[in-house]
Design a protein around this motif. Structure first.
Motif, short mmCIF file in Angstrom:
data_model
loop_
_atom_site.label_atom_id
_atom_site.label_comp_id
_atom_site.label_asym_id
_atom_site.label_seq_id
_atom_site.Cartn_x
_atom_site.Cartn_y
_atom_site.Cartn_z
N THR A 188 40.62 30.71 -0.91
CA THR A 188 42.00 30.55 -1.36
C THR A 188 42.23 29.15 -1.92
O THR A 188 42.82 28.97 -3.00
N VAL A 189 41.79 28.12 -1.19
CA VAL A 189 41.98 26.74 -1.63
C VAL A 189 41.15 26.45 -2.88
O VAL A 189 41.61 25.77 -3.81
N LYS A 190 39.93 26.97 -2.93
CA LYS A 190 39.08 26.75 -4.10
C LYS A 190 39.71 27.31 -5.36
O LYS A 190 39.65 26.69 -6.43
N GLN A 191 40.33 28.48 -5.24
CA GLN A 191 40.98 29.08 -6.39
C GLN A 191 42.24 28.30 -6.79
O GLN A 191 42.59 28.21 -7.97
N ALA A 192 42.92 27.70 -5.79
CA ALA A 192 44.16 26.97 -6.06
C ALA A 192 43.92 25.59 -6.66
O ALA A 192 44.78 25.06 -7.39
N LEU A 193 42.77 24.98 -6.37
CA LEU A 193 42.49 23.64 -6.87
C LEU A 193 42.19 23.68 -8.37
O LEU A 193 41.57 24.63 -8.85
N PRO A 194 42.61 22.64 -9.10
CA PRO A 194 42.30 22.59 -10.54
C PRO A 194 40.83 22.31 -10.78
O PRO A 194 40.18 21.58 -10.04
N GLY A 195 40.31 22.92 -11.82
CA GLY A 195 38.93 22.66 -12.19
C GLY A 195 37.94 23.45 -11.35
O GLY A 195 38.30 24.16 -10.40
N GLU A 196 36.66 23.33 -11.73
CA GLU A 196 35.58 23.99 -11.01
C GLU A 196 34.45 22.99 -10.81
O GLU A 196 34.51 21.87 -11.28
N THR A 206 31.19 21.13 -8.32
CA THR A 206 30.80 20.66 -7.00
C THR A 206 31.95 20.02 -6.24
O THR A 206 32.12 20.25 -5.04
N THR A 207 32.74 19.19 -6.92
CA THR A 207 33.84 18.49 -6.25
C THR A 207 34.85 19.48 -5.67
O THR A 207 35.31 19.32 -4.53
N THR A 208 35.19 20.49 -6.45
CA THR A 208 36.15 21.50 -5.98
C THR A 208 35.59 22.26 -4.78
O THR A 208 36.29 22.49 -3.79
N THR A 209 34.32 22.66 -4.87
CA THR A 209 33.68 23.38 -3.76
C THR A 209 33.68 22.54 -2.49
O THR A 209 34.03 23.02 -1.41
N THR A 210 33.30 21.27 -2.61
CA THR A 210 33.22 20.40 -1.44
C THR A 210 34.59 20.18 -0.81
O THR A 210 34.75 20.27 0.41
N ALA A 211 35.59 19.89 -1.64
CA ALA A 211 36.94 19.63 -1.13
C ALA A 211 37.51 20.85 -0.42
O ALA A 211 38.06 20.75 0.69
N ALA A 212 37.36 22.02 -1.03
CA ALA A 212 37.88 23.24 -0.43
C ALA A 212 37.16 23.56 0.87
O ALA A 212 37.77 23.99 1.86
N ALA A 238 35.57 16.01 17.81
CA ALA A 238 34.13 16.12 17.57
C ALA A 238 33.81 17.41 16.82
O ALA A 238 32.96 17.41 15.92
N ARG A 239 34.49 18.49 17.16
CA ARG A 239 34.25 19.77 16.49
C ARG A 239 34.66 19.70 15.03
O ARG A 239 33.93 20.19 14.14
N ALA A 240 35.82 19.10 14.76
CA ALA A 240 36.27 18.97 13.37
C ALA A 240 35.36 18.03 12.58
O ALA A 240 35.03 18.31 11.41
N LEU A 241 34.94 16.93 13.21
CA LEU A 241 34.05 15.99 12.52
C LEU A 241 32.65 16.56 12.32
O LEU A 241 31.91 16.11 11.43
N TRP A 242 32.29 17.53 13.13
CA TRP A 242 31.02 18.22 12.96
C TRP A 242 31.12 19.30 11.88
O TRP A 242 30.30 19.35 10.95
N LEU A 243 32.15 20.14 11.98
CA LEU A 243 32.23 21.31 11.12
C LEU A 243 32.83 21.06 9.74
O LEU A 243 32.41 21.69 8.77
N ALA A 244 33.80 20.15 9.63
CA ALA A 244 34.41 19.92 8.31
C ALA A 244 33.39 19.37 7.31
O ALA A 244 33.16 19.99 6.26
N PRO A 245 32.74 18.23 7.61
CA PRO A 245 31.71 17.78 6.67
C PRO A 245 30.51 18.71 6.64
O PRO A 245 29.85 18.84 5.61
N GLY A 246 30.23 19.37 7.77
CA GLY A 246 29.12 20.32 7.80
C GLY A 246 29.35 21.47 6.84
O GLY A 246 28.44 21.89 6.11
N CYS A 247 30.55 22.01 6.86
CA CYS A 247 30.89 23.10 5.93
C CYS A 247 30.86 22.60 4.49
O CYS A 247 30.37 23.30 3.59
N GLY A 248 31.41 21.40 4.26
CA GLY A 248 31.39 20.84 2.92
C GLY A 248 29.98 20.68 2.40
O GLY A 248 29.66 21.05 1.27
N LEU A 249 29.11 20.13 3.25
CA LEU A 249 27.73 19.90 2.86
C LEU A 249 26.97 21.21 2.66
O LEU A 249 26.30 21.41 1.64
N SER A 250 27.10 22.12 3.62
CA SER A 250 26.33 23.36 3.56
C SER A 250 26.77 24.24 2.40
O SER A 250 25.92 24.81 1.69
#
Length: 312
Positions: free
Chosen positions: A213-221, A223-229, A284-296
């Motif tokens: 949902t967020v990826k579709q709402a963000l402008p542009g396409e 790597t940056t959009t994917t990572t932010a969403a 700790a969970r948010a700091l693990w999973l938020a960048p983890g999801c962005g990276l993965s």
């Protein structure tokens, strides 16, 4: 029948490319963020004194819980682990992750792509249409991917977390596995499978729902959009499911009364220790999973495009 048709419609090279991309995504996440996962596991069970004999260097639950907020507790726990075992103490169970999370992530990401194709109407190119993105449909695909991959992830999580929270940094994979199987046999490696689904099912559902949902709402396409969403979606899903993760971790490492169910652990933790105990590992969970999801997710899409997968 529709699932079989969706898998047939996805060319074998595309499916194989998505599996390889999933392997790369999981390896990248574990390499950089395993130390934070270790802190999250220890905070969820209230420190090493909950599952073993405390050492002089180990922080007691009472000391860490008196620090007031999750961020300070996490920093305190990090200093405690480093003081007792050095930086390597934060990487307990990492070798197991390299072996086990690779096929699990391959299965997870490729399953999501297949289920997304199944649940979303296809566009002119035969791929799931971005315009047909739906929070409910994408959440259902995420939940389904978790159900498929959980059979591999559950034994990995149980052994890894026992190593992470143990007071003895020298605890081996074999010793942790034996402890998990003690009294119940090999089925002990799948202890908490349903509890894991109660945590990671809602996490995957909310993560992919927010992400698409967020990826579709963000402008542009790109790597940056994917990572932010992905970072935003990971943080939201991590915090929403933290109380469930706390109960699941206590159940899997044995930091609860024998024979307890997931709901019993959840209720008892809340009744005896309050909501603060359930949310102790939230930072700790948010700091693990938020960048983890962005990276993965970023690595997955880059590799999938390069290999001719579903993101190409």
């Amino acid at each position: 029948r529709r699932l079989a048709r969706a898998m047939e419609d996805m060319p074998t090279p595309t499916l194989f490319a998505d599996m390889l991309a999933g392997c790369a995504a999981g390896a990248a996440q574990d390499m950089f963020l395993h130390p934070i996962d270790t802190l999250r596991a220890r905070l969820d069970v209230g420190g090493p004194t909950k599952v073993g004999t405390a050492t002089a260097q180990s922080a007691t639950f009472g000391a860490s819980s008196s620090l007031g907020n999750p961020a300070r507790m996490m920093l305190h726990e990090a200093r405690t682990v480093i003081a007792a075992d050095g930086l390597l103490g934060l990487y307990r169970g990492y070798g197991l992750c390299l072996i086990g999370s690779t096929p699990a992530n391959a299965l997870y990401f490729s399953s999501y792509q297949v289920l997304k194709r199944l649940l979303r109407p296809a566009g002119f190119d035969g791929q799931p249409s971005a315009a047909s993105a739906s929070f409910v449909r994408d959440s259902a695909a995420g939940f389904g991917a978790e159900v498929v991959a959980a059979g591999l992830w559950t034994p990995l999580d149980i052994v890894k977390q026992r190593m992470q929270v143990a007071t003895d940094a020298r605890l081996s994979v074999l010793a942790a596995t034996s402890a998990a199987c003690a009294g119940v046999g090999i089925r002990g490696l799948w202890r908490g499978y349903l509890a894991g689904l109660c945590v990671w099912g809602p996490f995957s559902a909310s993560y992919f729902g927010f992400f698409e949902t967020v990826k579709q709402a963000l402008p542009g396409e790109g790597t940056t959009t994917t990572t932010a969403a992905s970072v935003f979606a990971g943080a939201m899903a991590a915090i929403l499911t933290q109380p469930l993760d706390c109960a699941k971790t206590r159940l899997q490492v044995g930091a609860c009364e024998p024979g307890s169910t997931f709901l019993q652990v959840l209720r008892r933790t809340y009744a005896h220790e309050g909501i603060a105990a359930l949310m102790r590992g939230s930072v700790a969970r948010a700091l693990w999973l938020a960048p983890g999801c962005g990276l993965s997710m970023t690595v997955f899409e880059l590799f999938s495009k390069a290999l001719g997968g579903s993101c190409a």
